[in-house]
Every structure is written in structure tokens, then in C-alpha cells.
Scaffold this motif. Sequence first.
Motif, PDB file in Angstrom:
ATOM      1  N   LEU A 175      21.548  54.302  27.332  1.00  0.00           N
ATOM      2  CA  LEU A 175      22.888  54.278  26.746  1.00  0.00           C
ATOM      3  C   LEU A 175      22.822  54.659  25.277  1.00  0.00           C
ATOM      4  O   LEU A 175      21.879  54.283  24.576  1.00  0.00           O
ATOM      5  CB  LEU A 175      23.508  52.884  26.867  1.00  0.00           C
TER       6      LEU A 175
ATOM      7  N   GLU B  23      27.866  53.399  23.694  1.00  0.00           N
ATOM      8  CA  GLU B  23      27.956  52.984  25.100  1.00  0.00           C
ATOM      9  C   GLU B  23      27.436  51.560  25.280  1.00  0.00           C
ATOM     10  O   GLU B  23      28.019  50.779  26.046  1.00  0.00           O
ATOM     11  CB  GLU B  23      27.167  53.954  25.989  1.00  0.00           C
TER      12      GLU B  23
ATOM     13  N   ALA C 257      30.251  54.612  30.541  1.00  0.00           N
ATOM     14  CA  ALA C 257      29.244  53.703  29.977  1.00  0.00           C
ATOM     15  C   ALA C 257      28.836  52.660  31.012  1.00  0.00           C
ATOM     16  O   ALA C 257      27.644  52.361  31.176  1.00  0.00           O
ATOM     17  CB  ALA C 257      29.789  53.031  28.719  1.00  0.00           C
TER      18      ALA C 257
END
Length: 140
Positions: free
Chosen positions: A27, A31, A17
Motif C-alpha cells: 500500500l 492507502e 485501497a
Amino acid sequence: MIFGQDRRELRQMYGNAWRKHRAGELLSPLEAQIVAVIEDHPEYLGDVLENELERAYTPDEGGTNPFLHMGLHLALRDQVATDRPPGMRKLFAKLAARAGDRLEAEHRAIDCLAETLWEAQRANAAPDEQAYMERLRRLL
């Protein structure tokens, strides 16, 4: 779903991440939450970047397991967002107001969460939500 993964895979999620974040990649919601917790704890970035995937972080080392600590933040934030246990959102808002800082309030609350989870594990039972909420209320 993260619960079926082993410790190594869970820890790897933090590094992945962060790398995606630094590269400006899109993301997932999880994340993004992980990145937010890492940003709140820059002192743990070395562990994340060094891929401390197998390290045990035993109490005799005298430190904190950064992945456990950040995971507790994620769990607490999820509890507040979903208001689970019922009343959690309102109670946490009071804690944050009293502490004067959201992160400080989280740190106080995750101590209660960790104690509740430890008791449940020791008793081989589900966490006692009422006892957990009472611990949180005592912080007020």
C-alpha cells in the motif's frame, strides 16, 4: 495529490485501497491511512465495497456520508501529524486523554472541523484556523 480528483475517483480510492489490503499488496502511505480509517469504521465497509461512487447521501436520508466522514478523519489525522494549525498535535493529545479514546476524540474534533469547513464554504473564504482551534479548545 487527491484534490484534483472528482468525487467518483476519491471514493474509488477507498475501495481500491481496501482491495489491495485484503490481497496483501503493498500500500502507498495514503492507502495505508485509508485502510486504517476503514478499519476504524467497519460499518462503512459495505458502502466502500459496493462502490457507492455516485450516491449523494442527502440529509433527508437520515444517515451519514461515509466517505465525507472518513475523509474528515484523514484530514484530522494529517493535521495532528503535521501540527497544522500550529498547536494541533498538543491540543489533540489533550482531547484524546480527556476522551479516553483516540477515535472518540477524533469524532468530537471532526465535528469542529466540519463546522469550520461549512462556514468557510458558506463565506467563500479560507477556513478560519483560529475559530477552529477555539472550537477544539472548548471540547476540553
